[in-house]
Each structure stands twice: as C-alpha cells, then as structure tokens.
Design a protein around this motif. Sequence first.
Motif, PDB file in Angstrom:
ATOM      1  N   ILE A   2       0.699  -1.092  -0.101  1.00  9.96           N
ATOM      2  CA  ILE A   2       0.146   0.079   0.015  1.00  9.96           C
ATOM      3  C   ILE A   2       0.841   1.259   0.069  1.00  9.96           C
ATOM      4  O   ILE A   2       1.748   1.387   0.960  1.00  9.96           O
ATOM      5  CB  ILE A   2      -0.930  -0.021   1.077  1.00  9.96           C
ATOM      6  N   GLU A   3       0.882   2.024  -1.227  1.00  5.05           N
ATOM      7  CA  GLU A   3       1.599   3.152  -1.047  1.00  5.05           C
ATOM      8  C   GLU A   3       0.809   4.566  -0.682  1.00  5.05           C
ATOM      9  O   GLU A   3      -0.271   4.640  -0.680  1.00  5.05           O
ATOM     10  CB  GLU A   3       1.738   3.457  -2.739  1.00  5.05           C
ATOM     11  N   PHE A   4       1.709   5.225   0.158  1.00  4.90           N
ATOM     12  CA  PHE A   4       1.268   6.454   0.790  1.00  4.90           C
ATOM     13  C   PHE A   4       2.117   7.562   0.009  1.00  4.90           C
ATOM     14  O   PHE A   4       3.196   7.358  -0.779  1.00  4.90           O
ATOM     15  CB  PHE A   4       1.222   6.394   2.327  1.00  4.90           C
ATOM     16  N   LYS A   5       1.869   8.604   0.545  1.00  2.00           N
ATOM     17  CA  LYS A   5       2.624   9.779  -0.111  1.00  2.00           C
ATOM     18  C   LYS A   5       4.153   9.758   0.290  1.00  2.00           C
ATOM     19  O   LYS A   5       4.946  10.418  -0.251  1.00  2.00           O
ATOM     20  CB  LYS A   5       1.905  11.246  -0.056  1.00  2.00           C
ATOM     21  N   ASP A   6       4.124   9.100   1.518  1.00  2.00           N
ATOM     22  CA  ASP A   6       5.610   9.276   2.143  1.00  2.00           C
ATOM     23  C   ASP A   6       6.362   7.920   2.351  1.00  2.00           C
ATOM     24  O   ASP A   6       7.283   7.966   2.708  1.00  2.00           O
ATOM     25  CB  ASP A   6       5.449  10.150   3.381  1.00  2.00           C
ATOM     26  N   LYS A   7       5.495   6.872   2.140  1.00  2.00           N
ATOM     27  CA  LYS A   7       5.888   5.646   2.487  1.00  2.00           C
ATOM     28  C   LYS A   7       5.325   4.467   1.645  1.00  2.00           C
ATOM     29  O   LYS A   7       4.199   4.720   1.191  1.00  2.00           O
ATOM     30  CB  LYS A   7       6.324   5.381   3.926  1.00  2.00           C
ATOM     31  N   ILE A   8       5.873   3.040   1.608  1.00  2.49           N
ATOM     32  CA  ILE A   8       5.201   1.951   1.407  1.00  2.49           C
ATOM     33  C   ILE A   8       5.117   1.017   2.360  1.00  2.49           C
ATOM     34  O   ILE A   8       6.285   0.785   2.847  1.00  2.49           O
ATOM     35  CB  ILE A   8       5.721   1.514  -0.266  1.00  2.49           C
ATOM     36  N   VAL A   9       3.796   0.429   2.563  1.00  2.00           N
ATOM     37  CA  VAL A   9       3.781  -0.476   3.494  1.00  2.00           C
ATOM     38  C   VAL A   9       3.553  -1.753   2.914  1.00  2.00           C
ATOM     39  O   VAL A   9       2.769  -1.971   1.975  1.00  2.00           O
ATOM     40  CB  VAL A   9       2.605  -0.118   4.547  1.00  2.00           C
ATOM     41  N   GLU A  10       4.294  -2.725   3.416  1.00  3.20           N
ATOM     42  CA  GLU A  10       4.106  -4.117   2.822  1.00  3.20           C
ATOM     43  C   GLU A  10       3.383  -5.170   3.643  1.00  3.20           C
ATOM     44  O   GLU A  10       3.817  -5.169   4.857  1.00  3.20           O
ATOM     45  CB  GLU A  10       5.242  -4.810   2.353  1.00  3.20           C
ATOM     46  N   ILE A  11       2.185  -5.645   3.220  1.00  2.00           N
ATOM     47  CA  ILE A  11       1.607  -6.477   3.986  1.00  2.00           C
ATOM     48  C   ILE A  11       1.695  -7.980   3.649  1.00  2.00           C
ATOM     49  O   ILE A  11       1.283  -8.110   2.344  1.00  2.00           O
ATOM     50  CB  ILE A  11       0.013  -6.097   4.166  1.00  2.00           C
ATOM     51  N   LYS A  12       1.803  -9.067   4.447  1.00  2.00           N
ATOM     52  CA  LYS A  12       1.825 -10.284   4.114  1.00  2.00           C
ATOM     53  C   LYS A  12       0.984 -11.243   4.139  1.00  2.00           C
ATOM     54  O   LYS A  12       0.218 -10.725   5.549  1.00  2.00           O
ATOM     55  CB  LYS A  12       3.367 -10.852   4.380  1.00  2.00           C
ATOM     56  N   GLU A  13       1.047 -12.408   3.997  1.00  2.00           N
ATOM     57  CA  GLU A  13      -0.063 -13.508   4.439  1.00  2.00           C
ATOM     58  C   GLU A  13      -0.203 -13.437   6.026  1.00  2.00           C
ATOM     59  O   GLU A  13       0.581 -13.517   6.425  1.00  2.00           O
ATOM     60  CB  GLU A  13       0.407 -14.928   3.859  1.00  2.00           C
ATOM     61  N   ASN A  14      -1.474 -13.336   6.377  1.00  2.00           N
ATOM     62  CA  ASN A  14      -1.812 -13.477   7.764  1.00  2.00           C
ATOM     63  C   ASN A  14      -1.487 -12.501   8.674  1.00  2.00           C
ATOM     64  O   ASN A  14      -1.226 -12.377   9.614  1.00  2.00           O
ATOM     65  CB  ASN A  14      -1.198 -14.949   8.484  1.00  2.00           C
ATOM     66  N   GLU A  15      -1.194 -11.066   7.755  1.00  2.00           N
ATOM     67  CA  GLU A  15      -1.020  -9.855   8.340  1.00  2.00           C
ATOM     68  C   GLU A  15      -2.132  -8.898   8.116  1.00  2.00           C
ATOM     69  O   GLU A  15      -2.673  -9.226   7.029  1.00  2.00           O
ATOM     70  CB  GLU A  15       0.252  -9.320   7.979  1.00  2.00           C
ATOM     71  N   PHE A  16      -2.628  -7.891   8.947  1.00  2.00           N
ATOM     72  CA  PHE A  16      -3.383  -7.080   8.383  1.00  2.00           C
ATOM     73  C   PHE A  16      -3.008  -5.690   8.770  1.00  2.00           C
ATOM     74  O   PHE A  16      -2.116  -5.424   9.544  1.00  2.00           O
ATOM     75  CB  PHE A  16      -4.877  -7.125   9.233  1.00  2.00           C
TER      76      PHE A  16
END
Length: 119
Positions: free
Chosen positions: A60-74
């Motif tokens: 998930i891209e935001f204006k200031d960073k990218i968050v990576e979410i893997k299986e079994n994470e929310f």
Amino acid sequence: MKKINVKEKLEKFSDYWSPRIVGELNGQQVKLAKLKGEFIWHSHEEEDEMFWIVKGKLKIEFKDKIVEIKENEFFIVPRGVEHKPIAEDEVHVMLFEPASTKHTGNEKHRLTNNDQEHL
C-alpha cells in the motif's frame, strides 16, 4: 447464522479489484477480493479500511512511504489518508469497512464498483 469458508468464496470469482460482500456485522461489511496490478490513489474521508491478507503480498503506497502486508497480516488505513494498493502478483484479501464506504472514495474511475455483489 452460517459459517463462511473463505477459500470456497474466493473460488467463486476471478476478476480483480471487485470486492464481494460475504458478511455484515454492526454496520460493517466483510468483503473478499482478488487484487492484481495497481489500483488508483484514493481516500475514504469518514471510514477506516482494514486489509487482511489471506494469500500473497500487498503493498500500500502512501505519499511518504510504502507498507508491505504479507499473508496472515493486516493493516488499517486510517480515514482520510490517501493510498494506492499495489499487487505485483495475485493477492487474496479480506476487507473490513463500514457499509457506507465508497469503493474509490470520491474518485470516479473505471474500477469504481459501489454496487458490490453479496456472495
């Protein structure tokens, strides 16, 4: 009352970026979706949005960073925060959001689907 098998529900459709409603509780909808490629920049002014990764990896891209979410994470995107989901490979996701949430917020796009099917 009925039990929901997530895998069976996900096998019922193949299109991307078109969530299906599989449950409702306390004004919230539980949705399943398959994602691949890039979505659009958008925000939800009044609603938080929770992405639970069933299979794969979502960025998930935001204006200031990218968050990576893997299986079994929310991950919960707070209301009003502009974001762009990106799925390099197919991702299966469960979404939790208020029933009032518009698919692409105030943005109008060919991917916008505010008439989501109940499975």
